[in-house]
Write a protein that holds these residues in place. Structure first.
Motif, short mmCIF file in Angstrom:
data_model
loop_
_atom_site.label_atom_id
_atom_site.label_comp_id
_atom_site.label_asym_id
_atom_site.label_seq_id
_atom_site.Cartn_x
_atom_site.Cartn_y
_atom_site.Cartn_z
N VAL A 221 -51.32 10.95 1.04
CA VAL A 221 -50.27 10.46 0.28
C VAL A 221 -49.81 11.38 -0.96
O VAL A 221 -48.69 11.57 -1.30
CB VAL A 221 -50.35 9.21 -0.44
N TRP A 222 -50.72 12.05 -1.58
CA TRP A 222 -50.65 12.69 -2.61
C TRP A 222 -49.87 14.21 -2.29
O TRP A 222 -49.13 14.54 -3.07
CB TRP A 222 -51.91 13.15 -3.43
N LEU A 223 -50.30 14.78 -1.00
CA LEU A 223 -49.74 15.94 -0.57
C LEU A 223 -47.90 15.60 -0.40
O LEU A 223 -47.30 16.32 -0.36
CB LEU A 223 -50.42 16.48 0.49
N TYR A 224 -47.89 14.49 0.31
CA TYR A 224 -46.50 13.96 0.72
C TYR A 224 -45.51 13.94 -0.64
O TYR A 224 -44.70 14.38 -0.50
CB TYR A 224 -46.66 12.58 1.46
N SER B 291 -64.02 15.79 4.50
CA SER B 291 -64.36 15.85 3.07
C SER B 291 -63.92 17.39 2.57
O SER B 291 -63.43 17.43 1.40
CB SER B 291 -65.99 15.37 2.69
N LEU B 292 -64.35 18.24 3.40
CA LEU B 292 -63.82 19.66 2.97
C LEU B 292 -62.34 19.90 3.00
O LEU B 292 -62.00 20.52 1.96
CB LEU B 292 -64.64 20.62 4.09
N TRP B 293 -61.70 19.18 3.94
CA TRP B 293 -60.31 19.42 3.80
C TRP B 293 -59.79 18.74 2.45
O TRP B 293 -58.81 19.17 1.97
CB TRP B 293 -59.71 18.77 4.95
N CYS B 294 -60.27 17.48 2.34
CA CYS B 294 -59.63 16.83 0.95
C CYS B 294 -60.20 17.70 -0.40
O CYS B 294 -59.26 18.04 -1.17
CB CYS B 294 -60.39 15.51 0.69
N GLY B 295 -61.39 18.37 -0.28
CA GLY B 295 -61.91 19.14 -1.33
C GLY B 295 -60.84 20.22 -1.52
O GLY B 295 -60.73 20.76 -2.62
N LEU B 296 -60.78 21.12 -0.52
CA LEU B 296 -59.99 22.22 -0.68
C LEU B 296 -58.54 21.97 -1.05
O LEU B 296 -58.00 22.85 -1.87
CB LEU B 296 -60.10 22.97 0.73
N CYS B 297 -58.01 21.01 -0.61
CA CYS B 297 -56.53 20.49 -0.85
C CYS B 297 -56.33 20.42 -2.52
O CYS B 297 -55.59 20.70 -3.31
CB CYS B 297 -56.29 19.49 -0.22
N LEU B 298 -57.61 19.51 -3.00
CA LEU B 298 -57.44 19.34 -4.43
C LEU B 298 -57.87 20.55 -5.27
O LEU B 298 -57.33 20.88 -6.35
CB LEU B 298 -58.48 18.14 -4.74
N LEU C 270 -57.36 23.69 -4.73
CA LEU C 270 -56.47 24.85 -4.32
C LEU C 270 -55.06 24.27 -4.97
O LEU C 270 -54.20 25.18 -5.58
CB LEU C 270 -56.30 25.39 -3.20
N LEU C 271 -54.77 23.06 -4.73
CA LEU C 271 -53.43 22.68 -5.20
C LEU C 271 -53.10 21.66 -6.46
O LEU C 271 -52.04 21.78 -7.19
CB LEU C 271 -52.70 21.93 -3.77
N ALA C 272 -54.23 21.11 -6.85
CA ALA C 272 -54.05 20.19 -7.84
C ALA C 272 -53.91 21.09 -9.31
O ALA C 272 -54.53 22.19 -9.41
CB ALA C 272 -55.33 19.15 -8.21
N ARG C 273 -53.42 20.49 -10.30
CA ARG C 273 -53.40 21.32 -11.70
C ARG C 273 -54.52 20.85 -12.51
O ARG C 273 -54.87 21.88 -13.19
CB ARG C 273 -51.93 21.02 -12.05
N PRO C 274 -54.78 19.41 -12.75
CA PRO C 274 -55.84 19.13 -13.75
C PRO C 274 -57.25 19.59 -13.29
O PRO C 274 -57.45 19.67 -12.11
CB PRO C 274 -55.76 17.73 -13.82
N VAL C 275 -57.89 20.41 -14.24
CA VAL C 275 -59.13 20.94 -14.11
C VAL C 275 -60.04 20.17 -13.57
O VAL C 275 -60.80 20.15 -12.59
CB VAL C 275 -59.69 21.71 -15.22
N TRP C 276 -60.07 18.70 -13.87
CA TRP C 276 -61.18 17.82 -13.60
C TRP C 276 -60.92 17.17 -12.27
O TRP C 276 -61.80 17.00 -11.48
CB TRP C 276 -60.98 16.63 -14.48
N VAL C 277 -59.64 17.40 -11.62
CA VAL C 277 -59.41 16.95 -10.14
C VAL C 277 -59.77 18.19 -9.40
O VAL C 277 -60.18 17.98 -8.42
CB VAL C 277 -57.88 16.79 -10.06
N ARG C 278 -59.86 19.42 -9.77
CA ARG C 278 -60.17 20.40 -9.05
C ARG C 278 -61.73 20.55 -8.96
O ARG C 278 -62.08 21.03 -7.89
CB ARG C 278 -59.74 21.88 -9.82
N PRO D 15 -44.57 27.41 -0.73
CA PRO D 15 -43.82 26.89 -1.56
C PRO D 15 -44.08 25.49 -1.92
O PRO D 15 -44.39 24.78 -0.70
CB PRO D 15 -42.41 27.13 -1.47
N ARG D 16 -44.17 24.86 -3.08
CA ARG D 16 -44.43 23.68 -3.29
C ARG D 16 -43.31 22.55 -2.61
O ARG D 16 -43.60 21.53 -1.93
CB ARG D 16 -44.44 23.25 -4.78
N HIS D 17 -42.20 23.21 -2.74
CA HIS D 17 -40.86 22.39 -2.06
C HIS D 17 -40.43 23.29 -0.77
O HIS D 17 -40.22 24.55 -0.80
CB HIS D 17 -39.82 22.06 -2.99
N PRO D 18 -40.15 22.56 0.33
CA PRO D 18 -39.91 23.43 1.45
C PRO D 18 -38.58 24.23 1.33
O PRO D 18 -38.35 25.17 2.04
CB PRO D 18 -39.72 22.42 2.53
#
Length: 354
Positions: free
Chosen positions: A147-150, A227-234, A236-244, A295-298
């Protein structure tokens, strides 16, 4: 490159073409500030086009459609559950494979699952929390990341989702060709089935719900793959340090849980990681880049195709047509040219003079 040279040439030709002689004087061309504005906008357009170079024939990501994604995810999870539970129950082969994995880990010096299982089981509140973690979080967190990626990363959603689906498909093949009994079911293994002992709700791997699930689908661990898929997405793509940081810790915590509850061997986790690697590689070949490189937007990937067309096109005015959206955008950036004095008047003798 042809597209860049053509674009620069058009901008230069535009500056020269705006000097028009009228009755011994010249019509003033647009100011330097206007020309610099148009040039900087064109430079930004080219920079966007260079952001994601991809080989010809590679499909660019498209903006996802909500109704389609909901149906696709629901149908995929239903199909995964159906296929996973429809795999033939080969009990003898599953226990034979479990013995082989256990001996292999002893040979590698990593067969510590029983020690971890007994240590976690000695702390009641900890092992009960792990049981609920194992039963729910692998699904809940994965859906939340989707949902976050979408919503926040629509240009990267489709490649990431494809990698996740291919990871799940590879895991189904593992369940079929390599049935494996989990450690908690090994006869004489002295592992603690923590769900049975602590009467924890939710897990279909033990207790009353065990008959509804394939008990010998342990290799690879889909908990680790997801869990590896979720962890890598967060990470590599999230901005807040705590989320990474949370993204990096999530698969490590999942690994601790699957071993502490005696649902998987260490090597099952390796199998889950390999499935994710395979799914990511295929997604890379399909889209021409890893999700975090897109790109973040297609919509920002469109000028790349236009640049590819410009390389095959010709120079001059034909370049505007070959450049596609890039040429049309640059043409739209061009300020209007001032009309020459006397233009549009009916021609008379001596140009209206007596």
């Amino acid at each position: 490159m042809i597209g860049d040279k053509c674009l620069s040439g058009r901008l230069c030709a535009y500056g020269k073409a705006n000097v028009t002689p009228v009755q011994g004087r010249t019509a003033t061309s647009p100011s330097d500030e206007e020309r610099e504005t148009g040039s900087s906008a064109a430079a930004r357009l080219l920079a966007v086009g260079r952001a994601v170079p991809r080989p010809p024939g590679v499909r660019p990501p498209r903006r996802p459609r909500l109704w389609f994604e909901i149906l696709l995810i629901a149908a995929s999870y239903w199909l995964y559950s159906l296929v996973r539970n429809a795999v033939p129950t080969r009990r003898v082969q599953a226990f034979r494979n479990a013995d082989w994995v256990w001996r292999t880990e002893h040979g590698l010096g990593i067969a510590v699952e029983r020690v971890v299982n007994h240590a976690a089981d000695s702390v009641t509140w900890l092992i009960i929390g792990m049981n609920y973690y194992y039963a729910t979080l692998h699904f809940v967190v994965t859906v939340l990341v989707l949902v976050w990626l979408y919503r926040r990363q629509p240009g990267r959603y489709a490649p990431a989702r494809l990698a996740l689906f291919l990871t799940t498909g590879a895991a189904l093949l593992g369940y079929y060709f390599f049935p494996l009994a989990p450690p908690r079911l090994m006869p004489g293994g002295r592992f603690v089935d923590t769900v049975v002992v602590h009467h924890t709700w939710g897990s279909m791997a033990s207790g009353n719900l065990a008959s509804m699930s394939n008990q010998y689908a342990a290799m690879p661990s889909i908990h680790i793959g997801w869990s590896l898929w979720c962890g890598l997405c967060l990470a590599l793509l999230a901005r807040p340090v705590w989320v990474r940081v949370a993204g990096l810790l999530y698969p490590l915590l999942t690994l601790t849980v699957i071993v502490s509850t005696a649902n998987h061997f260490w090597l099952d986790a390796v199998g889950g990681a390999l499935c994710l690697g395979l799914g990511t590689a295929v997604a890379y070949l399909w889209y021409g880049a890893l999700p975090h490189r897109l790109p973040r937007h297609p919509s920002r990937a469109v000028p790349v195709a236009a640049r590819a067309g410009a390389r095959r096109g010709t120079s001059g005015t034909a370049c505007a047509g070959a450049a596609g959206p890039a040429g049309a955008t640059v043409a739209a950036l061009r300020p209007p040219q001032p009309a020459a004095r006397g233009a549009g008047r009916p021609a008379g003798r001596g140009n209206g003079r007596r």
